[in-house]
Write an enzyme that holds these catalytic residues in place. Structure first.
Site, mmCIF file in Angstrom:
data_model
loop_
_atom_site.group_PDB
_atom_site.id
_atom_site.type_symbol
_atom_site.label_atom_id
_atom_site.label_comp_id
_atom_site.label_asym_id
_atom_site.label_seq_id
_atom_site.Cartn_x
_atom_site.Cartn_y
_atom_site.Cartn_z
ATOM 1 N N GLU A 42 0.870 -1.181 0.000
ATOM 2 C CA GLU A 42 0.000 0.000 0.000
ATOM 3 C C GLU A 42 0.906 1.230 0.000
ATOM 4 O OE1 GLU A 42 -3.397 1.010 -0.070
ATOM 5 O OE2 GLU A 42 -2.363 2.949 0.042
ATOM 6 N N CYS A 58 -12.532 4.010 1.825
ATOM 7 C CA CYS A 58 -13.635 3.918 2.780
ATOM 8 C C CYS A 58 -13.236 4.419 4.161
ATOM 9 C CB CYS A 58 -14.119 2.472 2.864
ATOM 10 S SG CYS A 58 -15.320 2.217 4.164
ATOM 11 N N CYS A 115 -16.254 6.707 3.272
ATOM 12 C CA CYS A 115 -17.434 6.374 4.081
ATOM 13 C C CYS A 115 -17.317 6.727 5.562
ATOM 14 C CB CYS A 115 -17.714 4.875 4.000
ATOM 15 S SG CYS A 115 -17.404 4.136 2.404
ATOM 16 N N LYS A 137 -16.659 10.496 6.384
ATOM 17 C CA LYS A 137 -17.878 11.182 5.898
ATOM 18 C C LYS A 137 -19.011 11.026 6.913
ATOM 19 C CE LYS A 137 -20.880 9.022 4.173
ATOM 20 N NZ LYS A 137 -20.924 8.442 2.853
ATOM 21 N N GLY A 161 -24.241 15.726 -8.945
ATOM 22 C CA GLY A 161 -25.555 15.432 -8.363
ATOM 23 C C GLY A 161 -25.626 14.013 -7.855
ATOM 24 N N TYR A 187 -23.899 10.758 -5.131
ATOM 25 C CA TYR A 187 -23.761 10.503 -3.687
ATOM 26 C C TYR A 187 -22.907 11.580 -3.000
ATOM 27 C CZ TYR A 187 -25.035 5.447 -3.946
ATOM 28 O OH TYR A 187 -25.653 4.238 -4.090
ATOM 29 N N GLU A 196 -24.201 14.366 -0.341
ATOM 30 C CA GLU A 196 -23.832 14.180 1.067
ATOM 31 C C GLU A 196 -23.034 15.372 1.587
ATOM 32 O OE1 GLU A 196 -23.800 9.294 1.285
ATOM 33 O OE2 GLU A 196 -21.887 10.317 1.088
ATOM 34 N N HIS A 222 -44.660 -0.877 16.878
ATOM 35 C CA HIS A 222 -45.314 0.402 17.126
ATOM 36 C C HIS A 222 -44.793 1.059 18.398
ATOM 37 C CE1 HIS A 222 -48.529 3.303 16.815
ATOM 38 N NE2 HIS A 222 -48.813 3.112 18.089
ATOM 39 N N GLU A 232 -43.003 1.014 10.690
ATOM 40 C CA GLU A 232 -44.253 0.235 10.658
ATOM 41 C C GLU A 232 -45.076 0.559 9.411
ATOM 42 O OE1 GLU A 232 -47.372 1.203 13.692
ATOM 43 O OE2 GLU A 232 -45.963 2.755 14.304
#
Ligand code: NDP
Length: 462
Positions: free
Chosen positions: A35, A43, A48, A51, A178, A180, A184, A439, A444
């Site tokens: 890496e 992510c 993700c 964010k 426009g 994700y 966000e 409920h 529901e």
């Protein structure tokens, strides 16, 4: 004794790469993972996870306002951007540590270097210049924001990468796109007090989603004070002597802001990766072409996640990695299942969705039943907040199967996860009708919409 240095060499320490390396390592394979930046990938490091932390941060001002309706008096509140960044960075460091630990515990050799392919079974490590060999190679290098280099002044703009490390919170921002990320971040910045404008080329934001979700979110965002300019795009960005950005738009004239963010999709990270040297085929978007088992045209090289541009989502990359392991190391050929992927947009309100939109279902099936509820959530009664929830079930009339479920409102993402199970199980509307309501909840509503709101027959609403 193997003729190779490793059984498996993984390039890229994101969701798909780490998962395949870790699981192969735990199966006793000799594995290395390279890496060049930080473990965890988009992510964890700049996607993700940070964010979602920003989303939480940006919701507090509404929580403080809502508290009054419930009898609370909240004193004067202020927000400190550097404190949020520092707290977020600390959490990301912790998560990165966990990723590394998982790899170490599985006996995977961690290599902190860029790695490039030199052949079907070989990789060069740029830091040391060393070449190593492997029986199998997984390329899981992900993607990067499209820089939109054809735009004059693009160099003055930021992408989501920089948004996580801005030294100071801008007073105003123009966000292009426009999808994700644009949606966000527009809500995040607005929630943190930034004057926010979103500019999008199409007729309505979130082009691949159900119309009701798109329209409902658009209205909710505008009601909060976010400006949305559709049918428009940026033509030029210039930096003024004072440091502000002068933006020329096609239809809305000149807009002056402190920051411009481009969120115009993400490109596969394949440039300079040695794909040509290894003979690996890419498509016109630069994505690695794979078969149904994530194998490239070179039998020893596999590719997973965003670099293949199938579905750009973290859980999909992880799933593809697990399928690779099943196929290659467990003698159980398994191809990734990309059908009925539940997803959430962490806008405010959220969108949670799985399956077909009303429009897509109407094209696919002869007759579709649409069950739709729009209501004010209970919490908004005392808080006085003007907000609505929308829930929709799309049913194929021929076999009563629920083929799409869409929610706009609080916790829509959480609900989408559970709806994903029901749609995957092939539940019919009758299963929903027979399910007892919990409920009082908003969810529901999903089991109490007994009659269709309308039907669509041969594409026509009846
Ligand atoms: P998206 O594909 O979601 O959106 C890209 C947007 O940019 C679209 O609105 C598109 O318009 C617009 N666009 C593309 N090219 C141009 C252009 N040349 N000029 C003007 N507009 C353009 O990409 P994002 O960058 O928002 O996100 C990348 C991916 O990351 C997503 O596809 C998603 O899979 C993933 N992601 C998932 C999240 C989640 O699960 N919550 C959060 C963030 C990202 P049009 O619609 O008209 O094509």
């Amino acid at each position: 004794m193997s003729q190779y240095d490793y059984d498996l060499f993984v390039i890229g320490g994101g969701s798909g790469g780490v998962r395949s390396a870790r699981v192969a390592g735990s199966l006793g394979k000799k594995v290395a993972i390279a890496e060049e930046y930080r473990f965890g990938g988009t992510c964890v490091i700049r996607g993700c996870v940070p964010k979602k932390l920003f989303v939480y941060a940006s919701q507090y001002h509404e929580h403080f306002e809502d508290a009054a309706g419930y009898g609370w008096t909240v004193g004067e509140s202020t927000f400190d951007w550097p404190s949020l960044i520092a707290a977020k960075d600390k959490e990301i460091d912790r998560l990165e540590g966990l990723y590394r630990k998982g790899l170490e515990n599985a006996g995977v050799e961690i290599i902190e270097s860029r790695a490039e392919l030199t052949g079907p079974n070989s990789v060069r490590l740029l830091k040391s210049g060393k070449e190593v060999t492997a029986e199998r190679i997984v390329v899981a290098v992900g993607g990067a924001p499209n820089p939109h280099a054809a735009l004059p002044g693009y160099e003055h703009c930021i992408s989501s990468n920089e948004a996580f490390h801005l030294e100071k919170l801008p007073r105003s921002i123009l966000i292009a796109g426009g999808g994700y990320i644009a949606v966000e971040f527009a809500n995040i910045f607005h929630g943190l007090g930034v004057q926010t404008t979103l500019i999008y080329r199409g007729a309505e934001i979130l082009s691949r989603f159900d119309q009701d979700m798109r329209r409902g979110l658009h209205e909710a965002m505008e009601a909060k004070g976010i400006t949305i300019l559709c049918h428009d795009h940026i033509q030029k960005v210039e930096k003024s002597a004072a440091g502000s950005l002068d933006v020329e738009t096609m239809n809305n004239g000149r807009i002056v802001v402190e920051q411009v963010m481009l969120a115009l999709g993400r490109d596969p990270n394949t440039t300079g990766l040695g794909l040509e040297a290894a003979g690996v085929e890419t498509n016109e978007r630069g994505a690695i072409v794979v078969d149904k088992y994530s194998r490239t045209n070179v039998p020893s090289i596999f590719a997973l996640g965003d670099v293949t541009d199938r579905v750009q989502l973290t859980p999909v990359a992880i799933h593809e990695a697990m399928c690779f392991i099943e196929t290659e190391y467990k003698n159980n050929p398994t191809s990734p299942d990309h059908d009925l992927i539940a997803t959430a947009v962490f806008s405010q309100p959220e969108i949670g969705t799985v399956g077909l939109s009303e429009e897509a279902a109407a094209k696919k099936f002869e007759e579709v039943e649409v069950y739709r509820a729009q209501f004010r959530p209970m919490k908004a009664t005392l808080s006085g907040r003007a907000e609505k929830m929308i829930m929709k079930l799309i049913v194929n009339a021929a076999d009563r199967k629920v083929v799409g479920a869409h929610i706009l409102g609080h916790d829509a993402g959480e609900m989408a996860q559970l709806l994903g199970i029901t749609l995957k199980a092939g539940c019919t509307k009758d299963h929903f009708d027979r399910t007892m309501a919990v409920h009082p909840t908003a969810a529901e509503e999903l089991v109490t919409m007994y009659n269709p709101s309308y039907r669509i027959r041969n594409g026509e609403r009846v």
